[in-house]
Enzyme design. Structure first.
Site, PDB file in Angstrom:
ATOM      1  N   HIS A  39      -3.532  -5.157   0.223  1.00  0.00           N
ATOM      2  CA  HIS A  39      -3.007  -5.670   1.500  1.00  0.00           C
ATOM      3  C   HIS A  39      -3.086  -7.201   1.507  1.00  0.00           C
ATOM      4  O   HIS A  39      -4.051  -7.780   2.009  1.00  0.00           O
ATOM      5  CB  HIS A  39      -3.818  -5.112   2.671  1.00  0.00           C
ATOM      6  CG  HIS A  39      -3.562  -3.675   2.966  1.00  0.00           C
ATOM      7  ND1 HIS A  39      -2.640  -3.252   3.896  1.00  0.00           N
ATOM      8  CD2 HIS A  39      -4.112  -2.551   2.441  1.00  0.00           C
ATOM      9  CE1 HIS A  39      -2.637  -1.926   3.943  1.00  0.00           C
ATOM     10  NE2 HIS A  39      -3.522  -1.477   3.066  1.00  0.00           N
ATOM     11  N   CYS A  76       0.844  -1.194   0.000  1.00  0.00           N
ATOM     12  CA  CYS A  76       0.000   0.000   0.000  1.00  0.00           C
ATOM     13  C   CYS A  76       0.886   1.255   0.000  1.00  0.00           C
ATOM     14  O   CYS A  76       1.456   1.602  -1.013  1.00  0.00           O
ATOM     15  CB  CYS A  76      -0.963  -0.032   1.181  1.00  0.00           C
ATOM     16  SG  CYS A  76      -2.316   1.154   1.047  1.00  0.00           S
ATOM     17  N   GLU A  90      -1.680  -9.279   3.319  1.00  0.00           N
ATOM     18  CA  GLU A  90      -1.601  -9.882   4.654  1.00  0.00           C
ATOM     19  C   GLU A  90      -2.956 -10.298   5.196  1.00  0.00           C
ATOM     20  O   GLU A  90      -3.063 -11.215   6.030  1.00  0.00           O
ATOM     21  CB  GLU A  90      -0.918  -8.923   5.639  1.00  0.00           C
ATOM     22  CG  GLU A  90      -1.695  -7.659   5.982  1.00  0.00           C
ATOM     23  CD  GLU A  90      -1.401  -6.490   5.064  1.00  0.00           C
ATOM     24  OE1 GLU A  90      -1.615  -5.335   5.485  1.00  0.00           O
ATOM     25  OE2 GLU A  90      -0.967  -6.725   3.921  1.00  0.00           O
TER      26      GLU A  90
END
Length: 581
Positions: free
Chosen positions: A541, A414, A543
């Site tokens: 993102h 990001c 994750e």
């Protein structure tokens, strides 16, 4: 589990969802979220289908505008919900896909009640906490729990509810009352209450003390809720006499007193609960013996034990804005853990405050500056995660420049991707004034710009949020190969700014290739630097979708590159990547 087939011509009604409520006492931060997630793991391992709800008693409608320093990370769901980080624990542990409605806040409840009052739904009644607010809470819980989160069509067998905060907090009183009413209306065989409490050891005496838990249970009972099980947190396993004392004074059978003591890693918690037969007590309480079997946790056991036996580690420099509170990057930390374990390594995260790398710090705090640079240069790879605001940006740019020039594996997430674009623009293209509109809206060269559809005045729920599709512009790029060479990937987003497409041709000429974009072709999603072992930036993102047994590909690529497991990587002049492993 599936119900028995209905007789011919008769449709079998779906069994009602049963509830497991997790409350906490004595102090906050005991690990109710991990306990709730672990109970979900064990029940799922028994063959039951599980969903989860997190209740946060704060007045915010969601976690979107809350400071990471105060509340930890904001976890983003597929539907764009900005929610409490505990929902990330639920998704990672139980492997489900939750929605924004699985996070209930006081703000959401009151907003709904007030909207109904304005529409006249209460027919002129005096709107009160009881019954109107409590009824809204009960309706929300029962409505959300009926929505499947595992890809099937029927409601889950069990809904695990975590009540945030500590019993006795004034803001959680309406939820306690609503849950008391729900428990009474559903009956004992449909509602199981587990109270998480603390059994401390006083340094002088060295004795495990039960009084805090006794008082906590007494307060819970005074509010109309009686625990069916106790989950006692402690540094060391509880001794038998302590369990007997807790049983006597808390009115809980000894076999229903669980002890969650400190463990080498959190993956052991479901195993602790399994070994203490928590599932048997819950299944008995909820009358689910006919639907549940013995927990199948062989894969989970192997995962927990294999981590304990790992000998080698990899140093990862995490250069961020919120490094004083590691929960601010909880999903990033977990994704690094998943990727490292997949490479048979333990992650050794080197926390670096981005501002410590800046030239100003060399004057004001030379020791901190020297230590930060020593840590950065001693790491095998660099990761810059997401963030907002201009603090520490210069330090991040210096870190990205160091990784680029020294061919150190780099992953920008990001903001981290935007940093790589700004750094290349300044130091390779010679645009010293290149910047992001977020940091300097008057900069002559805004290589990162506001997204067109976003409000510039409101902060809440105004970002590009949730799961969006990214198409690979260059199918044989490294990132595509890490994902398994699909035509596109679906990842979660949370950002207001993006790369200015008018600068893309110049940056690609300089070697920074934009290998992924959205369906319009205007929003740049993935960048890769040619002639570099691993220099990748992603606007999304990754994750948030990482799982223990399914690590996120960009994170896996970073760890593999840091430990020379990617093999020979060569980027051709047109940005294509060839990798042999």
């Amino acid at each position: 589990m599936s119900s028995p087939p209905a007789p011919a011509g008769e449709e079998q009604p779906a069994a009602a969802t049963k509830y497991v409520l997790i409350t906490g006492g004595v102090v906050s931060g005991l690990g109710k979220g991990v306990t709730a997630s672990s109970i979900g793991v064990v029940l799922k391992a028994c063959g039951l289908r599980v969903t989860c709800i997190k209740i946060d008693p704060y007045l915010n409608t969601d976690a979107g505008t809350m400071s990471p320093f105060e509340h930890g990370e904001v976890f983003v769901l597929d539907d764009g919900g900005e929610v409490d980080l505990d929902l990330g624990n639920y998704e990672r542990f139980i492997d489900v896909t939750l929605t924004r409605d699985n996070n209930i806040t006081t703000g959401k409840i009151y907003q709904s009640v007030i909207e109904k009052e304005r529409k006249g739904d209460y027919l002129g009644k005096t709107v009160q906490v009881v019954p109107h607010v409590t009824d809204e809470i009960k309706q929300w819980i029962q409505s959300v729990s009926s929505v499947p989160v595992d890809g099937q069509t029927r409601p889950a067998d069990v809904c695990v509810i975590e009540l945030g905060g500590t019993v006795g907090d004034i803001e959680s009183m309406p939820f306690i009352e609503a849950l008391r009413q729900l428990s009474f209306s559903l009956g004992k065989e449909n509602f199981c209450l587990i109270h998480v409490s603390l059994v401390p050891v006083l340094g002088v005496v060295g004795e495990q003390k039960t009084k805090p838990t006794q008082h906590s249970v007494r307060e819970l009972r005074a509010l109309g809720l009686t625990p069916d099980l106790l989950a006692c947190r402690s540094a060391q396993p509880l001794i038998g006499s302590v369990k007997e004392k807790l049983s006597q004074f808390c009115h809980v059978p000894v076999e229903n007193i669980l002890n969650i003591h400190d463990v080498p890693n959190l993956w052991h918690v479901p195993l602790i609960l399994r070994n203490q037969k928590a599932h048997e007590a819950i299944i008995k309480q909820l009358n689910l013996s006919g639907s549940a079997g013995q927990p199948e946790l062989r894969d989970w056991t192997e995962m927990a034990e294999s981590y304990d036996n790992l000998k080698n580690s990899v140093k990862i420099a995490l250069v961020g804005k919120y490094t004083n509170l590691t929960d601010s990057y909880l999903s990033v930390v977990k994704a690094l853990l998943h990727a490292s374990v997949a490479c048979s390594l333990k992650p050794s995260i080197q926390w670096i405050a981005a501002s410590d790398l800046e030239d100003a710090t060399a004057i004001n705090a030379p020791d901190a500056h020297a230590k930060a640079w020593e840590t950065l240069k001693g790491s095998a790879c660099v990761l810059i995660p997401g963030g907002f605001g201009d603090r520490g940006i210069s330090g991040m740019i210096l870190a990205a420049k160091y990784a680029r020039e020294n061919k150190v594996p780099y992953l920008g997430i990001c903001l981290g991707m935007q940093i790589s674009v700004i750094e290349m623009s300044r130091h390779v293209l010679g645009m010293a004034d290149a910047d992001s509109e977020e940091f300097n809206k008057d900069a002559p060269n805004l290589v990162v710009m506001y997204m067109p559809e976003v409000s510039k005045t409101h902060m809440g729920n105004t970002m590009r949020l949730g799961c969006r599709r990214t198409f690979f512009r260059k199918p044989d790029c490294l990132t595509s190969k890490l994902y398994g060479s699909p035509p596109h990937v679906d990842e979660r987003h949370r950002h207001r700014y993006e790369v200015n497409p008018s600068f893309v041709p110049m940056l690609e000429t300089a070697g920074l290739h934009f290998v992924g974009c959205d369906e319009s072709g205007n929003r740049m999603e993935i960048v890769e630097l040619q002639d570099h072992p691993f220099y990748v930036g992603v606007q999304f993102h990754p994750e948030f979708k990482s799982r223990p047994r399914r690590p996120s590909p960009p994170f896996t690529g970073l760890i593999m590159a840091a430990t020379k497991q990617l093999g020979t990587i060569s980027n051709t002049s047109n940005g294509h990547v060839e990798a042999s492993e």
